[in-house]
Each structure stands twice: as C-alpha cells, then as structure tokens.
Design a protein around this motif. Sequence first.
Motif, mmCIF file in Angstrom:
data_model
loop_
_atom_site.group_PDB
_atom_site.id
_atom_site.type_symbol
_atom_site.label_atom_id
_atom_site.label_comp_id
_atom_site.label_asym_id
_atom_site.label_seq_id
_atom_site.Cartn_x
_atom_site.Cartn_y
_atom_site.Cartn_z
ATOM 1 N N THR A 104 6.712 14.452 10.063
ATOM 2 C CA THR A 104 7.034 15.241 8.867
ATOM 3 C C THR A 104 7.378 16.675 9.262
ATOM 4 O O THR A 104 6.629 17.337 9.979
ATOM 5 N N LYS A 105 8.513 17.150 8.744
ATOM 6 C CA LYS A 105 8.994 18.488 9.090
ATOM 7 C C LYS A 105 8.665 19.488 7.982
ATOM 8 O O LYS A 105 8.485 19.103 6.819
ATOM 9 N N PRO A 106 8.576 20.766 8.330
ATOM 10 C CA PRO A 106 8.324 21.806 7.318
ATOM 11 C C PRO A 106 9.337 21.749 6.169
ATOM 12 O O PRO A 106 8.988 22.005 5.016
ATOM 13 N N SER A 107 10.590 21.414 6.479
ATOM 14 C CA SER A 107 11.618 21.348 5.438
ATOM 15 C C SER A 107 11.288 20.283 4.398
ATOM 16 O O SER A 107 11.580 20.441 3.205
ATOM 17 N N GLN A 108 10.648 19.193 4.840
ATOM 18 C CA GLN A 108 10.266 18.135 3.913
ATOM 19 C C GLN A 108 9.131 18.596 2.995
ATOM 20 O O GLN A 108 9.103 18.254 1.816
ATOM 21 N N VAL A 109 8.222 19.362 3.566
ATOM 22 C CA VAL A 109 7.119 19.897 2.763
ATOM 23 C C VAL A 109 7.654 20.880 1.729
ATOM 24 O O VAL A 109 7.254 20.857 0.553
ATOM 25 N N ILE A 110 8.579 21.743 2.143
ATOM 26 C CA ILE A 110 9.179 22.710 1.218
ATOM 27 C C ILE A 110 9.943 21.986 0.121
ATOM 28 O O ILE A 110 9.900 22.372 -1.057
#
Length: 207
Positions: A104-110
């Motif tokens: 999971t990437k930070p962009s997915q969390v955002i």
Amino acid sequence: MAKVGYIFIATNGEEYAEDKAWMQQYGCVQVIEELSEHERLRPMWKQLISSLERGDELVVSRFSNALRGTRELATFIEYCRVKVVRIISIQDRIDTFDELFPDTKPSQVIRMFGSLSEECAVLRKASAHIIHLQQNIRPPKKSERALSKLEREKNIVNMYNEGHSIDDIFAISGFTSRSSVFRILNKHGVTLNRGPHSGPLKKRNKE
C-alpha cells in the motif's frame, strides 16, 4: 488482546460475505454486523469502540463502511492511537502496524481520505433507500384486503346492473372461474335478467 470485526450492512449482505470470511479466518473472536435501520445511531459500533482495550485489533470492511466522514475518522484514529488499538481496513488495504499490506502506497491512503465523504454519502443513501422500502412497501393490512374485496364485489354488481355481459365482467374480475362472478351476484341479491340465467341462483342439490 483480542481481534474483532465490524461490518455495517448498508446494502445486500452478500456484498460483505468475503470480508466477513476474511475476518473470521484472521481470527476475529466476533464479527459485529450493524443493520441498515441503525445507521443513524449505530449502537453496535458505539458499544464496540467503548469495549476496546489496549492491544486489541479492530478489523473493518473499509473505513467508509464503519465511519461517516473525515472528522469522525480523525477522531477514531486518534482514539485508537491513544488506546494502542491496531486498525485493519480490508478493502482500503491499510494496516496501522504496516504488516498485512506492505504494498500500500501513501497515494492510496490519501485517495482513501479524499473519497471518504463521497463513499459515506453513497452508503447512507443506500441505507436510507432500504429503510424506505422496508417501511413503505408492506403487505396490505387485513382491513385493506377486506376493503379491496368489497370494492371488487361492488364493481361486479355495478357492471351487471349497467348491462355488461358476464364475459366482460369475468374478464376484469380477477377470478379464475365464471361461477365466482355468479356467486358474487347471488350474494348481493342481484336478479339475473338476461342470457340463459334468470332469477336468483339456487344451490345445487347434492346427488
């Protein structure tokens, strides 16, 4: 330390079957399922949050399923941080211990944060629609069924008195046999005055 799952059943329960199976396989001691009619207060969710202890793990289907907006999400995350409760969101692929979803990437969390409000709105709309259907589409009450039956009989009598043929009356009566039409006419004392029938219907003698 205990693992517990939570699912808000906003639509068809089958949509969450895989998530429930995932929670059970993961080792959740209980999977709490909140019904759509409890969307406003969510009593099961409140009981669950108040019962969490240090070191527990809370598994949700997705954040938009358990929470109703970014403000509530922020409060929830802070609460779990203070209580040292691990949060796992299956469909968002987020694990606050960074173990289950390493890709999971930070962009997915955002992206999850950005779409949360819209997803919550869709979920609440679906829940409200289900409640509306449950409250407004119900079998007719006994009194309503009786009234409908009386109206049908009245309509049959009126049609006959207005000169309509038995065939025409039978076609709109909803009955499966012509004898039912004659039974209604006889019940209401209608004198048959045309066709092969004349006078009130008589009971047939049993042979």
